[in-house]
Scaffold this motif. Structure first.
Motif, short mmCIF file in Angstrom:
data_model
loop_
_atom_site.label_atom_id
_atom_site.label_comp_id
_atom_site.label_asym_id
_atom_site.label_seq_id
_atom_site.Cartn_x
_atom_site.Cartn_y
_atom_site.Cartn_z
N LEU A 39 -5.46 6.93 -14.37
CA LEU A 39 -4.52 7.18 -13.29
C LEU A 39 -3.13 6.85 -13.82
CD1 LEU A 39 -3.75 7.58 -10.24
CD2 LEU A 39 -4.28 5.20 -9.92
N ILE A 40 -2.22 7.81 -13.76
CA ILE A 40 -0.86 7.61 -14.24
C ILE A 40 0.09 7.70 -13.05
CG2 ILE A 40 0.96 8.46 -15.76
CD1 ILE A 40 -1.31 9.63 -17.51
N LEU A 41 0.79 6.59 -12.79
CA LEU A 41 1.78 6.54 -11.72
C LEU A 41 3.15 6.75 -12.31
CD1 LEU A 41 0.52 3.47 -9.69
CD2 LEU A 41 0.36 5.85 -9.04
N ASP A 42 3.91 7.64 -11.70
CA ASP A 42 5.27 7.95 -12.15
C ASP A 42 6.21 7.75 -10.96
OD1 ASP A 42 7.58 8.90 -13.27
OD2 ASP A 42 6.81 10.89 -13.72
N GLN A 43 7.04 6.71 -11.04
CA GLN A 43 7.98 6.41 -9.97
C GLN A 43 9.37 6.30 -10.58
OE1 GLN A 43 7.29 2.75 -7.86
NE2 GLN A 43 8.26 3.54 -5.99
N GLY A 44 10.09 7.41 -10.57
CA GLY A 44 11.42 7.42 -11.17
C GLY A 44 11.34 7.20 -12.66
N TYR A 71 -1.14 13.77 -6.90
CA TYR A 71 -0.77 13.27 -5.57
C TYR A 71 0.70 12.89 -5.62
CZ TYR A 71 -5.81 12.83 -4.82
OH TYR A 71 -7.15 13.08 -4.71
N GLU A 72 1.44 13.17 -4.53
CA GLU A 72 2.87 12.85 -4.48
C GLU A 72 3.29 12.39 -3.09
OE1 GLU A 72 5.36 16.08 -5.65
OE2 GLU A 72 4.67 16.07 -7.71
N LYS A 73 4.34 11.59 -3.07
CA LYS A 73 5.04 11.25 -1.84
C LYS A 73 6.40 10.71 -2.24
CE LYS A 73 4.70 9.27 2.67
NZ LYS A 73 3.82 8.64 3.63
N MET A 74 7.44 11.34 -1.76
CA MET A 74 8.82 11.02 -2.08
C MET A 74 9.01 10.97 -3.60
SD MET A 74 9.49 8.44 1.16
CE MET A 74 10.79 7.59 0.43
N ASP A 75 9.40 9.83 -4.15
CA ASP A 75 9.67 9.78 -5.59
C ASP A 75 8.47 9.28 -6.40
OD1 ASP A 75 9.73 7.16 -4.72
OD2 ASP A 75 11.31 6.57 -6.12
N MET A 76 7.32 9.06 -5.76
CA MET A 76 6.13 8.57 -6.47
C MET A 76 5.15 9.71 -6.70
SD MET A 76 3.52 5.51 -5.51
CE MET A 76 4.42 4.15 -6.19
N LYS A 77 4.65 9.78 -7.93
CA LYS A 77 3.69 10.81 -8.31
C LYS A 77 2.51 10.14 -9.03
CE LYS A 77 3.34 14.92 -11.23
NZ LYS A 77 4.08 15.80 -12.13
N THR A 107 0.84 -1.19 0.00
CA THR A 107 0.00 0.00 0.00
C THR A 107 0.88 1.24 0.00
OG1 THR A 107 -1.71 -1.17 1.24
CG2 THR A 107 -1.85 1.22 1.20
N PHE A 108 0.56 2.15 -0.92
CA PHE A 108 1.26 3.44 -1.00
C PHE A 108 0.24 4.53 -0.72
CE2 PHE A 108 3.31 0.53 -3.97
CZ PHE A 108 4.63 0.60 -3.55
N ILE A 109 0.58 5.44 0.20
CA ILE A 109 -0.29 6.55 0.53
C ILE A 109 0.37 7.83 0.03
CG2 ILE A 109 -1.40 7.85 2.38
CD1 ILE A 109 -1.44 5.25 4.00
N LEU A 110 -0.36 8.54 -0.84
CA LEU A 110 0.15 9.75 -1.46
C LEU A 110 -0.69 10.94 -1.02
CD1 LEU A 110 0.48 8.31 -5.07
CD2 LEU A 110 2.25 8.42 -3.35
N ASN A 111 -0.04 12.10 -0.87
CA ASN A 111 -0.71 13.32 -0.45
C ASN A 111 -1.07 14.17 -1.67
OD1 ASN A 111 -0.31 12.77 2.35
ND2 ASN A 111 1.81 13.41 2.10
N LYS A 112 -2.21 14.81 -1.59
CA LYS A 112 -2.66 15.66 -2.69
C LYS A 112 -1.85 16.95 -2.67
CE LYS A 112 -6.90 17.38 -4.70
NZ LYS A 112 -8.35 17.41 -4.51
N VAL A 113 -1.26 17.30 -3.83
CA VAL A 113 -0.46 18.51 -3.91
C VAL A 113 -1.05 19.55 -4.85
CG1 VAL A 113 1.72 17.40 -3.27
CG2 VAL A 113 1.06 17.49 -5.66
N ASP A 114 -1.87 19.13 -5.80
CA ASP A 114 -2.39 20.08 -6.77
C ASP A 114 -3.69 19.55 -7.37
OD1 ASP A 114 -2.50 22.34 -8.37
OD2 ASP A 114 -1.23 21.49 -9.93
N SER A 115 -4.59 20.47 -7.69
CA SER A 115 -5.82 20.12 -8.37
C SER A 115 -6.21 21.28 -9.26
CB SER A 115 -6.94 19.84 -7.36
OG SER A 115 -8.12 19.49 -8.04
N LYS A 116 -6.29 21.01 -10.56
CA LYS A 116 -6.70 22.06 -11.49
C LYS A 116 -7.56 21.44 -12.58
CE LYS A 116 -2.12 21.65 -13.42
NZ LYS A 116 -0.87 22.27 -13.62
N GLY A 117 -8.64 22.11 -12.88
CA GLY A 117 -9.55 21.58 -13.89
C GLY A 117 -10.10 20.24 -13.47
N ASN A 118 -9.92 19.24 -14.32
CA ASN A 118 -10.39 17.89 -13.98
C ASN A 118 -9.22 16.96 -13.70
OD1 ASN A 118 -9.42 17.72 -16.56
ND2 ASN A 118 -11.08 16.47 -17.35
N GLU A 119 -8.11 17.51 -13.23
CA GLU A 119 -6.90 16.73 -12.96
C GLU A 119 -6.42 16.99 -11.54
OE1 GLU A 119 -2.40 17.11 -14.56
OE2 GLU A 119 -3.93 16.82 -16.11
#
Length: 138
Positions: free
Chosen positions: A122-127, A108-114, A93-105
């Motif tokens: 849903l697009i996950l970007d980890q390194g 969420y980020e935490k450390m190197d995961m976005k 389980t990965f818990i990510l914090n919301k950092v930005d919301s604009k329009g319909n997007e």
């Protein structure tokens, strides 16, 4: 002959009355509303989704199942009060914090995961790994 004709007429009459479609539909089907909504009249989230139960009461749907391009499934739970999302896949389980919301997007980020949530994707970007997921209807 009269008995056969009477039986056939009775069967036809019963088939017409028994096969009427109801306009009200299936009461156990949940209806969803995908428009941008607010949480607690102050937080606007474009990915917020309401469900309506059989009694007509609205509630916020927070958990979804997403499917990756390789076929693996991930359960995603949004916590609108805490402004977090959790992603569970392969007993991790990965818990990510919301950092930005604009329009319909929403981002969420935490450390190197976005994670970028836009509509049903849903697009996950980890390194160097980018994983694309799509909301399923399970």
């Amino acid at each position: 002959m009269k008995k056969g004709l009477f039986a056939a007429a009775a069967i036809i009459a019963l088939s017409f009355t028994a096969c009427k479609k109801s306009e009200s539909g299936n009461k156990s089907v949940l209806k969803s509303d995908n428009t941008a909504q607010t949480v607690n009249d102050s937080i606007t989230d474009p990915n917020l989704q309401y469900e309506t139960d059989v009694n007509g009461k609205k509630y916020i749907k927070t958990d979804f199942v997403y499917k990756a391009t390789d076929g693996s499934l991930a359960k995603v739970v949004f916590d609108y009060k805490e402004k977090t999302m959790s992603i569970r896949s392969n007993n991790k389980t990965f818990i990510l914090n919301k950092v930005d919301s604009k329009g319909n997007e929403s981002v969420y980020e935490k450390m190197d995961m976005k994670a970028t949530v836009k509509g049903d994707s849903l697009i996950l970007d980890q390194g160097s790994n980018i994983i694309e997921l799509v909301k399923t209807k399970i």
